[in-house]
Write a protein that holds these residues in place. Structure first.
Motif, PDB file in Angstrom:
ATOM      1  N   THR A 118       1.054   4.083  -2.765  1.00 44.38           N
ATOM      2  CA  THR A 118       0.767   5.269  -2.377  1.00 44.38           C
ATOM      3  C   THR A 118       1.543   6.406  -2.963  1.00 44.38           C
ATOM      4  N   CYS A 123       6.211  15.019   4.460  1.00 41.11           N
ATOM      5  CA  CYS A 123       6.709  13.737   4.163  1.00 41.11           C
ATOM      6  C   CYS A 123       8.128  13.324   4.587  1.00 41.11           C
ATOM      7  N   VAL A 161       0.983  -1.105  -0.325  1.00 41.50           N
ATOM      8  CA  VAL A 161      -0.092   0.065  -0.273  1.00 41.50           C
ATOM      9  C   VAL A 161       1.050   1.229  -0.046  1.00 41.50           C
ATOM     10  N   ALA A 162       1.956   1.318   0.644  1.00 43.39           N
ATOM     11  CA  ALA A 162       2.881   2.404   0.904  1.00 43.39           C
ATOM     12  C   ALA A 162       3.265   2.832  -0.565  1.00 43.39           C
ATOM     13  N   PHE A 216       1.144   9.049  -5.697  1.00 45.64           N
ATOM     14  CA  PHE A 216       1.520  10.585  -5.147  1.00 45.64           C
ATOM     15  C   PHE A 216       2.305  11.216  -6.113  1.00 45.64           C
TER      16      PHE A 216
END
Ligand code: NDP
Length: 361
Positions: free
Chosen positions: A83, A135, A79-80, A87
């Protein structure tokens, strides 16, 4: 129109290197996560860490099975990664509408693969929310200590109590993360913020690579318990303390000097003047080697691996990867400083000949 940086020499091996890294970095992370024995299974950054600790503490006391997180590392890593890809794509599209003045010097070569990897916009923002600043430290670093803590809890559930080695790894890395978040504003002067665009390299690094690969030592210890005697543990603590002392001393000295060169703690240090009006420290930590902060960081990296023993290479992955990263980063910084300071930088290199390790490199 591309900014003046579009003619900057391409780094990371150009488009081909960027494409290779985009495949290689996620592949390495998943390979490491799948290594034998591992598959079984808004205020300041520091305030965010404390708030997370409070919420997790509350959750655990209410019965939240934190240890279960260790069985979800692979799906979470997917998922990361996804993402980070999505992104980066949004950031790439956003940069198409950004004014030339907002673009990074390095990520605007015109080659979409290279620019997607390096990042086109320097500090993309939505309103007052700075995506890169947010981030850079918070999700990845806090995620890293959370995964470490879950591994410690899981070890306690499996074996009755966490091992000394697990305590050391958790303690050392919590100190590192706490320190980074406590000194959060220092990130503003790093190369990541001032030079690199925000693209896949930083998005993937911040959101996926850091939490899932930097926790490898604790992951290793869960499946490969290591006996550790107190005298050995004390020596390892000493190694970490020496690394931290150099790392913090060097970073604080430079940050203080850059903020206020007349500060009493740095006013007596010897300096070299440059044509830009800025000065370079040539005594103190920055007179020992040209990157004393990297030296301290590497010594700490060694201390994080030692509790895992010497029977496997896996816990030393961070030390090896980090050495390569810092050697490459040092070379990039050297190039940028030479461009910025010209002859003054050459004079600094003459006065301080070693880059990271005195008398060796
Ligand atoms: P540094 O903090 O090393 O900063 C480099 C800059 O410092 C140069 O560009 C120059 O900028 C200035 N400088 C260099 N020499 C001198 C001198 N003699 N006197 C005064 N200023 C000087 O940059 P990094 O962003 O690479 O590293 C910051 C920290 O983050 C380090 O401790 C590093 O180990 C750590 N780090 C950790 C990572 C991780 O994954 N754990 C990854 C990357 C970094 P200017 O002159 O413009 O001020």
């Amino acid at each position: 129109m591309a900014p003046q940086g579009s003619r900057a020499p391409l780094e990371f091996g150009g488009p081909l290197g960027a494409a290779a890294l985009m495949l290689l970095l996620p592949a390495t992370m998943f390979h490491l996560l799948l290594s034998p024995g591992l598959t079984l299974c808004w205020g300041s950054g520091f305030q965010a860490l404390v708030l997370t600790a409070l919420l997790v503490g509350l959750g655990v006391s209410a019965g939240l099975p934190l240890g279960m997180l260790t069985e979800m590392l692979l799906p979470l890593a997917w998922v990361a990664t996804l993402t980070a890809f999505i992104f980066s794509l949004l950031l790439y599209l956003k940069a198409l509408m950004a004014p030339a003045s907002a673009l990074a010097p390095g990520g605007n070569s015109g080659n979409p693969v290279y620019d997607f990897f390096l990042g086109r916009e320097l500090n993309p923002r939505f309103g007052s929310f700075d995506c890169k600043y947010f981030c850079e430290l918070r999700p990845g670093l806090i995620g890293w200590v959370l995964i470490n803590l879950a591994l410690l809890v899981q070890e306690a559930e499996l074996r009755g109590s966490p091992s000394l080695a697990m305590w050391l790894v958790n303690g050392f890395q919590l100190l590192y993360v706490g320190d980074a978040l406590w000194h959060e504003e220092a990130v503003l002067t790093t190369m990541d913020i001032t030079h690199d665009g925000f693209g896949f390299m930083l998005a993937f690094g911040d959101l996926a690579w850091v939490p899932f690969t930097y926790s490898l030592q604790a992951q290793f210890l869960l499946y490969h318990p290591q006996p550790l005697e107190l005298p050995t543990a004390s020596v390892i603590c000493l190694v970490n303390a020496v690394g931290y002392y150099i790392f913090r001393g060097a970073n604080s000295q430079k940050n203080t000097f850059r903020k206020n060169p007349s500060d009493p703690s740095v006013a007596g240090l010897e300096t070299i003047s440059t044509a830009t009006g800025r000065q370079l420290l040539v005594s103190g930590w920055w007179g020992m080697v040209r990157h004393p902060n990297y030296l301290g960081d590497l010594i700490m990296a060694l201390a994080w691996s030692l509790p895992c023993g010497v029977s496997h290479l896996l816990p030393y992955f961070y030390l090896l990867y980090f050495t390569a990263l810092l050697v490459h980063r040092e070379a990039r910084d050297e190039q940028q400083c030479l461009q910025k300071y010209g002859l003054a930088w050459r004079e600094y290199c003459r006065r301080v000949p070693y880059r990271i390790v005195p008398y060796i490199y």
